[in-house]
Write a protein that holds these residues in place. Sequence first.
Motif, PDB file in Angstrom:
ATOM      1  N   SER A 113       0.861  -1.184  -0.036  1.00 47.08           N
ATOM      2  CA  SER A 113      -0.033  -0.047   0.031  1.00 47.08           C
ATOM      3  C   SER A 113       0.810   1.052  -0.008  1.00 47.08           C
ATOM      4  CB  SER A 113      -0.992   0.024   1.488  1.00 47.08           C
ATOM      5  OG  SER A 113      -0.007   0.194   2.327  1.00 47.08           O
ATOM      6  N   ASN A 114       0.081   2.499  -0.066  1.00 42.90           N
ATOM      7  CA  ASN A 114       0.891   3.660  -0.132  1.00 42.90           C
ATOM      8  C   ASN A 114       1.624   3.880   1.233  1.00 42.90           C
ATOM      9  OD1 ASN A 114       0.212   4.168  -2.587  1.00 42.90           O
ATOM     10  ND2 ASN A 114      -1.178   5.863  -2.184  1.00 42.90           N
ATOM     11  N   THR A 115       0.981   3.158   2.446  1.00 44.47           N
ATOM     12  CA  THR A 115       1.377   3.314   3.586  1.00 44.47           C
ATOM     13  C   THR A 115       2.925   2.867   3.631  1.00 44.47           C
ATOM     14  OG1 THR A 115      -0.554   3.092   4.706  1.00 44.47           O
ATOM     15  CG2 THR A 115       1.324   2.781   5.947  1.00 44.47           C
ATOM     16  N   PHE A 116       3.186   1.566   3.299  1.00 40.53           N
ATOM     17  CA  PHE A 116       4.481   1.073   3.388  1.00 40.53           C
ATOM     18  C   PHE A 116       5.366   1.672   2.281  1.00 40.53           C
ATOM     19  CE2 PHE A 116       7.396  -2.463   3.108  1.00 40.53           C
ATOM     20  CZ  PHE A 116       7.937  -2.326   4.344  1.00 40.53           C
ATOM     21  N   LYS A 117       4.981   2.223   1.231  1.00 41.02           N
ATOM     22  CA  LYS A 117       5.611   2.715   0.113  1.00 41.02           C
ATOM     23  C   LYS A 117       6.460   3.885   0.888  1.00 41.02           C
ATOM     24  CE  LYS A 117       3.318   1.402  -3.748  1.00 41.02           C
ATOM     25  NZ  LYS A 117       2.334   1.662  -4.941  1.00 41.02           N
ATOM     26  N   ALA A 118       5.867   4.543   1.728  1.00 35.09           N
ATOM     27  CA  ALA A 118       6.795   5.664   2.536  1.00 35.09           C
ATOM     28  C   ALA A 118       7.592   5.254   3.738  1.00 35.09           C
ATOM     29  CB  ALA A 118       5.674   6.478   3.164  1.00 35.09           C
ATOM     30  N   PHE A 119       7.791   3.888   3.792  1.00 30.10           N
ATOM     31  CA  PHE A 119       8.868   3.500   4.700  1.00 30.10           C
ATOM     32  C   PHE A 119      10.061   3.114   4.039  1.00 30.10           C
ATOM     33  CE2 PHE A 119       5.106   2.908   7.546  1.00 30.10           C
ATOM     34  CZ  PHE A 119       5.787   2.976   8.760  1.00 30.10           C
ATOM     35  N   LYS A 120      11.140   3.388   4.641  1.00 30.65           N
ATOM     36  CA  LYS A 120      12.275   3.093   4.100  1.00 30.65           C
ATOM     37  C   LYS A 120      13.151   2.318   5.255  1.00 30.65           C
ATOM     38  CE  LYS A 120      11.554   5.733   0.767  1.00 30.65           C
ATOM     39  NZ  LYS A 120      11.102   5.228  -0.617  1.00 30.65           N
TER      40      LYS A 120
END
Length: 631
Positions: A27-34
């Motif tokens: 999801s877009n949530t996890f795409k923001a995690f690095k």
Amino acid sequence: MKSRGEVKFAGDGYAGFYSCGLTMQDSNTFKAFKEISSTDTETVYENPDKVRLVVSHVYDEATDTTRIETSITNNSNKDVKLEMLTSFMLGGIKADKIIRFTSFWSAEGRMKTDTIADLNLEQAWNHMAFRVEKFGSVGSMPVRRYFPFVAAVDSETNTYTAVQLYCPSSWQMEVTVRHDDNLTLSGGIADADFGAWTKVLKKNETFVAPRAVAAVGHSIDDVCHKIVSAQKPDVSPVDTDMAIAFNEYCTTWGDPSTENMKKIADKLEGKGIKYLVMDSGWYGEDGFSGYWFENTGDWRVNKAKFPGGIKEMTSYIRSKGMIPGIWFEFEVVTPKCDIFYMDDHLVKKDGVPLTVGDRRYLDMEDPWVINHLKEKVIDFLKENDFGYIKVDYNDSLGLGVEGPDGLGENLRRKIAATQDFFKLMKKEIPDLVIENCSSGGHRLEASFMEIASQASFSDAHEIVQLPIIAANTQRLVKPSQTQIWSVMRKEDSDNRIYYSMCATMLGRMGLSGDIYNLSDDQWKLVDDAMDFYRKSSDIIKNGKTIVNLCDTISYNNPTGGQLVVRIKGDTGLLVYHRFEKSTDLEEFVDKNDILSIVAKENASWKEMDIIEEYGKAQDDFSAMACIFKIQ
């Protein structure tokens, strides 16, 4: 084995590519995690708001397993609402088959094998569209429909990658394919789509997902042995010897009394049985003779059945050299109990007490409830000198209940509070033997098994699938914890006794039935079985199952046979059951090439030298067991 992790926040976008409603991955949530750090034992992710996701994956050399734990900490300046958090995520797995274990009432642990093609999980031509197989269990019976387990099989290399999830409430697992032909296995608490789970993570709060244990092996029995070996149950110090129990449920069928309990104790005296357990029906209105379900919850001793009080009975059992046990179902109440109408102390859904059939549920997060149960359960056990409690649980809370978060999270909290009460019982009574039961096997789940000494393997009391279920559960729960029924009747033939008693060699021996009506010859067969069980108990407890074959399709009308071989060092235990249209053991062994299977597990294998035998497998629905040495 290195695990990843993922999370999704409410309000954030889904991945697209036909995934919405199937999976919350990518999801877009996890795409923001690095990924900000990674070691052999831990991977740390963080998003721009400083919400941190930590996945630990610690290898245990003793069991050849990896313990995986995922936590999320909200270091941002605002609350966030979770609607998915994985416990584990294993990617890049080459496999052509998936193995799961299905489970219904009195039909626990049937192995189900599907090919990737049959599941339609072959990669899409554009390498972007999701292919998802999502499964799990919703409610407060975590082993209903499936066990929280999955294995991926690479037939080309004979590699089995398996994971067991420690989740006592609603859970899910996903098998996904997307960018290539390799699989991703993931799982955790059943998410917002699957189990109505949402949780508000407040500023500076940390939430830890249920843990998982993963392993790789060369067969399903090999990898399951590793997974089960990683379970660390809190077994009572008095229950480490694989002792035999007698439960009177199939003797009185919910109508125990001082008189019939003494009668049973007299018959069992001197037979080396350690626990005599009184099951349901000891409570309720004086003189009440209705179905035992109707009075569950107030826990008032039925004085008509026990005119001298419960202590008279337990003292008598102790005088006969046995530890007295008792049945409770303390999480629920039924209409003939006063507490059934105390809405403030009951679990609610839709603004009213949740009612399932004729049952309502105590709110195990309510301090009043815990104080009530301390008195009714813990103090009662102490005052009456019980050393064993069978904790039953006979229906599910379903999708979820009311509380501060989503239905699924509120459900998880209630079950966590139940597990806390299990731990409180052990704290208050350190030697207490706890039997984990939920209509038999609906709580044969690893986190429940770790807070109990034993478990009811099933409600399969006398049915023909008894040994099949017993063999199934060996793959998922320690055999040293699974108590298997063997119910004796005066009309039993020798073959029927062999069939029942040999099934108990696949776990813990639990007896019941009309024992005072057995003939001397029948008792001799039972006594011989108990003696054989004691001699084989070390193999049952500490061995490894290397053969677990059953060639029937139908469990209600089984055909063919079942062979289980378990070894410890140079000693083994073989248990063979015959069903309809069966063959003798030698033909079954030859047909299934058993000797070569055993030889792969033990390089020194040449032949077996039988040193002890029990039973005769000469006809349909008969059985035998033997202890052997490997030469």
